[in-house]
Write an enzyme that holds these catalytic residues in place. Structure first.
Site, PDB file in Angstrom:
ATOM      1  N   SER A  70       0.867  -1.177   0.000  1.00  7.43           N
ATOM      2  CA  SER A  70       0.000   0.000   0.000  1.00  7.43           C
ATOM      3  C   SER A  70       0.902   1.224   0.000  1.00  7.43           C
ATOM      4  O   SER A  70       2.012   1.188   0.545  1.00  7.43           O
ATOM      5  CB  SER A  70      -0.884   0.008   1.245  1.00  7.43           C
ATOM      6  OG  SER A  70      -1.395   1.301   1.476  1.00  7.43           O
ATOM      7  N   TYR A 120      -1.405  -1.312  10.381  1.00  3.64           N
ATOM      8  CA  TYR A 120      -1.636  -1.637   8.968  1.00  3.64           C
ATOM      9  C   TYR A 120      -0.489  -1.112   8.099  1.00  3.64           C
ATOM     10  O   TYR A 120       0.097  -1.835   7.296  1.00  3.64           O
ATOM     11  CB  TYR A 120      -2.967  -1.025   8.513  1.00  3.64           C
ATOM     12  CG  TYR A 120      -3.222  -1.141   7.026  1.00  3.64           C
ATOM     13  CD1 TYR A 120      -3.648  -2.342   6.474  1.00  3.64           C
ATOM     14  CD2 TYR A 120      -3.025  -0.058   6.170  1.00  3.64           C
ATOM     15  CE1 TYR A 120      -3.874  -2.455   5.102  1.00  3.64           C
ATOM     16  CE2 TYR A 120      -3.250  -0.163   4.809  1.00  3.64           C
ATOM     17  CZ  TYR A 120      -3.678  -1.356   4.282  1.00  3.64           C
ATOM     18  OH  TYR A 120      -3.895  -1.475   2.930  1.00  3.64           O
TER      19      TYR A 120
HETATM   20  N1  LIG Z   1      -8.826  -0.631  -1.102  1.00  4.37           N
HETATM   21  C1  LIG Z   1      -7.798   0.203  -0.929  1.00  4.37           C
HETATM   22  O1  LIG Z   1      -7.957   1.438  -0.905  1.00  4.37           O
HETATM   23  C2  LIG Z   1      -6.410  -0.353  -0.782  1.00  4.37           C
HETATM   24  C3  LIG Z   1      -5.351   0.556  -0.806  1.00  4.37           C
HETATM   25  C4  LIG Z   1      -4.057   0.076  -0.676  1.00  4.37           C
HETATM   26  C5  LIG Z   1      -3.829  -1.266  -0.549  1.00  4.37           C
HETATM   27  N2  LIG Z   1      -4.871  -2.135  -0.526  1.00  4.37           N
HETATM   28  C6  LIG Z   1      -4.543  -3.565  -0.372  1.00  4.37           C
HETATM   29  O2  LIG Z   1      -5.154  -4.301  -1.403  1.00  4.37           O
HETATM   30  C7  LIG Z   1      -5.437  -5.627  -0.941  1.00  4.37           C
HETATM   31  C8  LIG Z   1      -6.896  -5.950  -1.235  1.00  4.37           C
HETATM   32  O3  LIG Z   1      -7.700  -5.010  -0.541  1.00  4.37           O
HETATM   33  P1  LIG Z   1      -9.228  -4.754  -0.913  1.00  4.37           P
HETATM   34  O4  LIG Z   1      -9.452  -3.301  -0.746  1.00  4.37           O
HETATM   35  O5  LIG Z   1      -9.569  -5.406  -2.192  1.00  4.37           O
HETATM   36  O6  LIG Z   1      -9.948  -5.507   0.304  1.00  4.37           O
HETATM   37  P2  LIG Z   1     -11.426  -6.086   0.427  1.00  4.37           P
HETATM   38  O7  LIG Z   1     -12.334  -5.502  -0.581  1.00  4.37           O
HETATM   39  O8  LIG Z   1     -11.753  -5.929   1.874  1.00  4.37           O
HETATM   40  O9  LIG Z   1     -11.249  -7.632   0.077  1.00  4.37           O
HETATM   41  C9  LIG Z   1     -10.458  -8.425   0.889  1.00  4.37           C
HETATM   42  C10 LIG Z   1     -10.480  -9.855   0.386  1.00  4.37           C
HETATM   43  O10 LIG Z   1      -9.637 -10.619   1.244  1.00  4.37           O
HETATM   44  C11 LIG Z   1     -10.392 -11.624   1.902  1.00  4.37           C
HETATM   45  N3  LIG Z   1      -9.942 -11.716   3.288  1.00  4.37           N
HETATM   46  C12 LIG Z   1      -9.926 -10.727   4.211  1.00  4.37           C
HETATM   47  N4  LIG Z   1      -9.436 -11.188   5.354  1.00  4.37           N
HETATM   48  C13 LIG Z   1      -9.135 -12.485   5.151  1.00  4.37           C
HETATM   49  C14 LIG Z   1      -8.601 -13.510   5.968  1.00  4.37           C
HETATM   50  N5  LIG Z   1      -8.309 -13.287   7.236  1.00  4.37           N
HETATM   51  N6  LIG Z   1      -8.416 -14.725   5.435  1.00  4.37           N
HETATM   52  C15 LIG Z   1      -8.736 -14.975   4.154  1.00  4.37           C
HETATM   53  N7  LIG Z   1      -9.256 -14.060   3.327  1.00  4.37           N
HETATM   54  C16 LIG Z   1      -9.459 -12.828   3.826  1.00  4.37           C
HETATM   55  C17 LIG Z   1     -11.816 -11.166   1.834  1.00  4.37           C
HETATM   56  O11 LIG Z   1     -12.646 -12.307   1.934  1.00  4.37           O
HETATM   57  P3  LIG Z   1     -14.058 -12.222   2.731  1.00  4.37           P
HETATM   58  O12 LIG Z   1     -14.882 -11.329   1.903  1.00  4.37           O
HETATM   59  O13 LIG Z   1     -14.515 -13.610   2.826  1.00  4.37           O
HETATM   60  O14 LIG Z   1     -13.729 -11.604   4.053  1.00  4.37           O
HETATM   61  C18 LIG Z   1     -11.849 -10.490   0.474  1.00  4.37           C
HETATM   62  O15 LIG Z   1     -11.961 -11.445  -0.538  1.00  4.37           O
HETATM   63  C19 LIG Z   1      -5.109  -5.622   0.554  1.00  4.37           C
HETATM   64  O16 LIG Z   1      -3.846  -6.179   0.755  1.00  4.37           O
HETATM   65  C20 LIG Z   1      -5.093  -4.150   0.906  1.00  4.37           C
HETATM   66  O17 LIG Z   1      -4.269  -3.885   2.016  1.00  4.37           O
HETATM   67  C21 LIG Z   1      -6.153  -1.716  -0.645  1.00  4.37           C
END
Ligand SMILES: NC(=O)c1ccc[n+]([C@@H]2O[C@H](COP(=O)([O-])OP(=O)(O)OC[C@H]3O[C@@H](n4cnc5c(N)ncnc54)[C@H](OP(=O)(O)O)[C@@H]3O)[C@@H](O)[C@H]2O)c1
Length: 326
Positions: free
Chosen positions: A194, A207
């Site tokens: 991130s 985080y």
């Molecule tokens: N969105 C942003 O603004 C942003 C910015 C920078 C970096 N990121 C990074 O991008 C990546 C994806 O983020 P996202 O925004 O797409 O998140 P998200 O929409 O919350 O999706 C998270 C995914 O991971 C799964 N997950 C969460 N906790 C888990 C666990 N303990 N064990 C197994 N699966 C788990 C969830 O499954 P369930 O639905 O079953 O919980 C979901 O499929 C992350 O590493 C995040 O830190 C995101």
């Protein structure tokens, strides 16, 4: 005396000219690099073709947000996908969606909670044993208590969960899959960090620290694997419109906050062209700006970063455990 004065002023002028030339060269190079890696390289088809790297891909955290967008994108390219996520019902739904859209692609699901103990990795390894995995996307991540002070995380187990899910999962999955890639002399690993891991991020301390680990681990692995056929890319997204932004003031995607599909498209355009990237054009500019400002004015940067995160809180109540500082 006049001669010495003249000599000094020539040296000063030469110094100024060389400094300006170096700054000019650096700025021009940065501009060219930005245009090339963001648009031009992929337009000239110079980015990686992932179908050359093996028949199977593995995406962690693939039932929502960015991970789900990666899974769909890989399937659209004809690459089989192993979806690893927490909830079985969401895994089944995602697998069905992909197979309806791309009937020739094989989809395997593994229901695992990455906050679990080390036995989960034995279970995952046994599911992946017979597969030729050419692409690993370490995407899973959680961010409970975003924009909250560290001491407002009331359940201390959450700390273990964040570190297991964001840090250990990436190191363990890479350790499991990388040896096969090195043997076959081909592979691509994307580690999703991130932008918050690259500079001061108060009110998201744990985080952001896990994401700093992703950045460092991934950069060092990139260098270590030089000369093998395995490519590692560190991905540092800015804000992307997913569930992770639920408790913030963001409510819909925009030109600065892409949806996950647009983010993944932008990331694939950079593959093979950059080993560390924020991928999406606005995030790239933001990363450069923040890294430079943080380097030049670290205290001012941290102050404004805190104000920014306070402003993102949906519930704009007091910062409970910090209220004594007011
Ligand atoms: N969105 C942003 O603004 C942003 C910015 C920078 C970096 N990121 C990074 O991008 C990546 C994806 O983020 P996202 O925004 O797409 O998140 P998200 O929409 O919350 O999706 C998270 C995914 O991971 C799964 N997950 C969460 N906790 C888990 C666990 N303990 N064990 C197994 N699966 C788990 C969830 O499954 P369930 O639905 O079953 O919980 C979901 O499929 C992350 O590493 C995040 O830190 C995101």
């Amino acid at each position: 005396h006049r001669k010495r004065h003249l000599g000094d002023s020539i040296v000063a002028r030469c110094f100024a000219v060389v400094t300006l030339a170096l700054v000019g060269f650096k700025l021009s190079w940065n501009f060219f690099h930005f245009v090339f890696t963001t648009f031009l390289g992929s337009w000239l088809n110079l980015n990686l073709n992932l179908t050359d790297y093996g028949p199977w891909s593995v995406v962690t955290g693939s039932t929502d947000g960015i991970g789900k967008a990666y899974a769909h994108k890989l399937a659209s390219m004809g690459i089989n996908v192993v979806l690893i996520s927490r909830s079985s019902s969401k895994l089944q739904a995602t697998a069905r969606e992909i197979q309806t859209l791309y009937p020739l692609v094989r989809v395997k699901t593994v229901a695992i909670d990455f906050t679990g103990d080390r036995s989960i990795y034995k279970a995952i390894a046994s599911e992946l044993m017979d597969l030729d995995v050419g692409i690993l996307i370490n995407n899973v991540g959680m961010n409970p208590g975003f924009c909250q002070p560290f001491t407002d995380l009331e359940d201390e187990n959450v700390l273990d969960d964040i570190i297991h899910c964001n840090v250990l999962s990436m190191a363990r999955m890479t350790h499991m899959i990388l040896p096969g890639m090195i043997r076959r002399d081909r592979g691509v690993i994307l580690n999703i960090g991130s932008i918050s891991g690259a500079f001061a991020t108060p009110l998201a301390t744990v985080y952001a620290a896990t994401k700093a680990f992703v950045d460092k681990f991934s950069r060092d692995l990139t260098t270590e694997l030089g000369g093998t056929g395995v490519i590692v890319q560190t991905v540092l997204p800015g804000y992307v419109m997913t569930n992770m932004l639920n408790d913030t003031t963001f409510s819909k995607s925009s030109w600065t906050v892409p949806n996950p599909q647009d983010f993944v498209e932008a990331n694939f355009r950079t593959l093979g062209l950059e080993s560390r990237t924020a991928s999406f054009w606005y995030h790239k500019l933001m990363l450069s700006f923040c890294e430079t400002t943080c380097f030049l004015f670290p205290d001012a940067f941290s102050f404004f970063a805190r104000k920014h995160l306070e402003g993102l809180r949906v519930a704009s109540g007091p910062l409970n455990s910090l209220s004594f500082t007011k």
